[in-house]
Scaffold this motif. Structure first.
Motif, PDB file in Angstrom:
ATOM      1  N   TRP A 321      -7.747   6.457   0.827  1.00 14.94           N
ATOM      2  CA  TRP A 321      -8.197   5.460   1.819  1.00 14.94           C
ATOM      3  C   TRP A 321      -9.494   4.788   1.353  1.00 14.94           C
ATOM      4  CZ3 TRP A 321     -13.057   6.527   3.650  1.00 14.94           C
ATOM      5  CH2 TRP A 321     -13.498   7.843   3.502  1.00 14.94           C
ATOM      6  N   GLY A 325      -8.099   1.746  -0.123  1.00 11.14           N
ATOM      7  CA  GLY A 325      -8.446   1.037   1.109  1.00 11.14           C
ATOM      8  C   GLY A 325      -9.672   0.144   0.946  1.00 11.14           C
ATOM      9  N   LEU A 368      -5.217   9.165   7.673  1.00 11.88           N
ATOM     10  CA  LEU A 368      -5.378   8.569   6.336  1.00 11.88           C
ATOM     11  C   LEU A 368      -5.663   9.614   5.272  1.00 11.88           C
ATOM     12  CD1 LEU A 368      -7.211   5.172   6.750  1.00 11.88           C
ATOM     13  CD2 LEU A 368      -4.779   5.684   6.596  1.00 11.88           C
ATOM     14  N   SER A 372      -3.180   9.937   2.136  1.00 12.57           N
ATOM     15  CA  SER A 372      -3.673   9.956   0.755  1.00 12.57           C
ATOM     16  C   SER A 372      -3.104  11.158   0.010  1.00 12.57           C
ATOM     17  CB  SER A 372      -5.202  10.045   0.739  1.00 12.57           C
ATOM     18  OG  SER A 372      -5.780   8.942   1.391  1.00 12.57           O
ATOM     19  N   TYR A 393      -2.639   4.037   3.559  1.00 10.71           N
ATOM     20  CA  TYR A 393      -4.048   4.116   3.152  1.00 10.71           C
ATOM     21  C   TYR A 393      -4.514   2.805   2.535  1.00 10.71           C
ATOM     22  CZ  TYR A 393      -1.714   5.488  -1.201  1.00 10.71           C
ATOM     23  OH  TYR A 393      -0.895   5.540  -2.296  1.00 10.71           O
ATOM     24  N   GLY A 397      -6.554   1.699   5.486  1.00  9.16           N
ATOM     25  CA  GLY A 397      -7.752   2.014   4.710  1.00  9.16           C
ATOM     26  C   GLY A 397      -8.671   0.806   4.568  1.00  9.16           C
ATOM     27  N   VAL A 465     -10.410   8.607   9.736  1.00  9.57           N
ATOM     28  CA  VAL A 465      -9.859   9.187   8.501  1.00  9.57           C
ATOM     29  C   VAL A 465      -9.072  10.466   8.774  1.00  9.57           C
ATOM     30  CG1 VAL A 465     -10.483  10.207   6.269  1.00  9.57           C
ATOM     31  CG2 VAL A 465     -11.653   8.141   7.070  1.00  9.57           C
TER      32      VAL A 465
END
Ligand SMILES: [Zn+2]
Length: 599
Positions: A321, A325, A368, A372, A393, A397, A465
């Motif tokens: 992320w 991201g 996230l 990931s 992500y 992200g 997250v």
């Protein structure tokens, strides 16, 4: 026999019509216990096991003219019987994957990533590797040249076949190579030479393209190395954009330490006389900006678990992320800050990303950090259920990057931002070659935000997250004078995404909780009639628009060629999102926007 390098290769596009590269690898001092060699199972940057060794179609070894037996140990590793050096291994690689991830060869061009063609000599990864890149045999290839960011051995001229080198195996495989009669344009960014190479038919306005890429590159170099950055600060001597201009709708990119491979639709490139920045070109510039930002964020600032990469298996990190991201956040942000797109265009891109994220029920099921970690088996191996099960992500992200940027600006009264987090990550990790711990990005944000911002940041990371609650986008955009409007869908809908099929409309994705799913329709079903009337992609929406939400309709569909009938209660179409500047906004909001977007 004297060898220039402990490990050397010769690669020949021996048979373009059969898509075969011939590779000869010479190991000066093989392991006395029996040298092992292996091809990577994946290519860094693309987090999926691809088992490149499956494309080796023939392999043999010899030493001093005598045959040396090779034993296969697993799907990608061979061991030679003990022999005196040098050990030579010859093999053929089938190259017919026109993606940025593998290798491709025909009579128009050749392309390879080292991960597809160069065996790794186990235990000798840190020595100098040399590669002799040869032209195809036969007539008709006189105009072929070579484009790569690999360093040339003295005597090899720029863009010519000949010898190139790297200081390690890791470096060797991080420089893809294109050969053919490509278009080449060059420019300098902060004094550093950049090449843009285009393969495939196109009518690109090279002047426009190089001018725009130069702005992107200079912005990013100065972002990481300061306003007075020069070639001395930049961590590469030259940079190469390798671009494949293909049919409409193609898109992709892969980052490397001093180059990138890009795939685009040929009509996404600018043409002579073009005005403004049409959507396709904006997408291309966003892609180039994305891969260029990776030069720092993931190629040099990288997770500790990637330092070094384990090329034999999945390398799990919870941090994509931040690496994908944040790179996705900065790719378009750089375009607006560098003056290549308008603020209105940029807000349109943000709205589109928010819309895409909010339309996926998977965001409520996967954090996230988990997205990931599981990239290898989920994000990279999406099936028809992906919208219901996966959080991206990339897109979510990038919105975490946006939120974190605006949150830091708010909590520090405009003194700090995500830019400072990136600068800190470069200073403490990227520039030193130190890997980022799994909590390293959060710690960097805490360090930048300081004590006053800490509580808000801790809560934010927990939500954004590690949790699955929606991001606080509206509240964070408001101080910048930006209204984010989320409109529920108005039109009646089946609750499925669709594609065309010869006899009707194919359900490609059936959305969680929608009418189609509740009625027992599935992805892959081909809908042929609604309430007894034939449907196709051309009339589906028109037909549904004449119904009411909540109405029941009879849907006839084929599944495995068997006709089924289902009673579907129509729901609402998917939500839509817009973002716009509040024209009555305060001077303070304008100042926030100016500091953030540079306009
Ligand atoms: Zn990326």
């Amino acid at each position: 026999m004297k060898l220039d390098s402990p490990i050397s290769y010769r690669i020949v596009p021996a048979s373009p019509e059969a898509h075969l590269f011939e590779v000869t690898m010479t190991i000066a001092a093989p392991d006395p216990a029996g040298q092992q060699v292996a091809l990577p199972a994946w290519i860094p940057g693309s987090y999926m096991i691809r088992e490149f060794a499956r494309n080796i179609v023939r392999i043999a070894a010899s030493s001093k003219g005598g045959k040396v037996a090779l034993k296969k140990l697993d799907k990608h590793t061979w061991q030679a019987v003990p022999c005196a050096g040098p050990l030579t291994i010859s093999y053929e690689v089938y190259a017919w994957d026109l993606s940025v991830r593998a290798a491709h060869l025909d009579q128009s061009h050749g392309f390879f990533n080292g991960t597809s063609v160069f065996l790794r000599a186990l235990g000798q990864e840190e020595v100098r590797h040399e590669v002799d890149i040869a032209p195809p045999p036969g007539r008709g290839y006189g105009k072929w040249r070579v484009a790569t960011a690999l360093a040339r051995v003295r005597g090899t001229k720029a863009y010519e076949f000949g010898k190139y080198h790297a200081s390690s195996y890791d470096e060797l495989i991080d420089h893809p190579v294109e050969m053919g009669s490509f278009t080449l344009a060059t420019f300098r960014a902060c004094g550093v030479p950049h090449d843009i190479v285009i393969t495939g038919q196109h009518d690109c306005d090279l002047k426009r393209l190089t001018a725009d890429l130069q702005k992107i590159c200079e912005y990013q170099i100065r972002f990481f190395h300061g306003p007075r950055a020069s070639a001395r600060n930049v961590p590469y001597e030259r940079y190469v954009f390798l671009t494949f201009a293909l049919a409409e709708g193609n898109y992709g990119g892969l980052e490397h330490r001093a180059s990138t491979a890009l795939i685009c639709g040929r009509n996404d490139l600018p043409y002579p006389g073009m005005t403004g920045t049409p959507e396709g070109y904006r997408t291309f510039l966003g892609l180039a900006s994305h891969e260029y930002f990776h030069t720092w964020n993931v190629k040099r600032i990288k997770p500790a678990v990637f330092s070094p990469y384990d090329l034999t298996r999945e390398n799990h990190t919870t941090l994509l992320w931040a690496f994908e991201g944040f790179t996705s956040y900065y790719d378009d942000l750089v375009l607006v800050r560098a003056g290549l797109i308008s603020v209105a265009d940029y807000l349109g891109l943000i709205a589109k990303t928010v819309q895409g994220v909010l339309r996926g029920a998977g965001r409520k099921k996967q954090s996230l950090a988990d997205s990931s970690f599981d990239a290898w088996t989920k994000y990279y191996r999406q099936d028809e259920n992906a919208p219901n099960s996966i959080a991206s992500y990339y897109t979510k992200g990038s919105l975490v990057g946006l939120c974190l940027d605006l949150l830091l600006r708010r909590e520090t009264g405009g003194k700090k931002s995500l830019d400072d987090v990136m600068h800190l990550l470069w200073r403490d990790y990227g520039s030193k070659g130190v890997g980022v711990a799994e909590d390293g990005v959060e710690q960097a944000a805490y360090a930048v935000g300081g004590t006053p911002a800490r509580r808000a940041l801790v809560a934010f990371f927990r939500q954004a997250v590690y949790g699955t609650d929606d991001l606080p986008l509206r509240g964070l955009l408001e101080p910048a004078g930006i209204d984010l409007e989320i409109e529920p869908g108005a039109a009646p809908a089946l609750g499925a995404r669709t594609g065309s099929a010869p006899e009707g409309v194919k359900l490609t994705q059936v959305l969680d909780g929608g009418g189609a799913q509740k009625a027992g329709l599935s992805a892959g079903d081909v809908v042929i009639a609604i309430d007894g009337l034939k449907v196709g992609t051309a009339n589906l929406d028109k037909l549904l628009a004449r119904k009411r939400k909540g109405a029941k309709v009879t849907v006839h569909a084929f599944r495995r060629d068997e006709l089924i009938a289902r009673s579907v209660t129509l729901g609402a179409a998917e939500l839509s999102v817009t973002a716009a500047i509040d024209e009555r906004g305060s001077a303070a909001a304008r100042r926030v926007r100016l500091a953030w977007l540079g306009h």
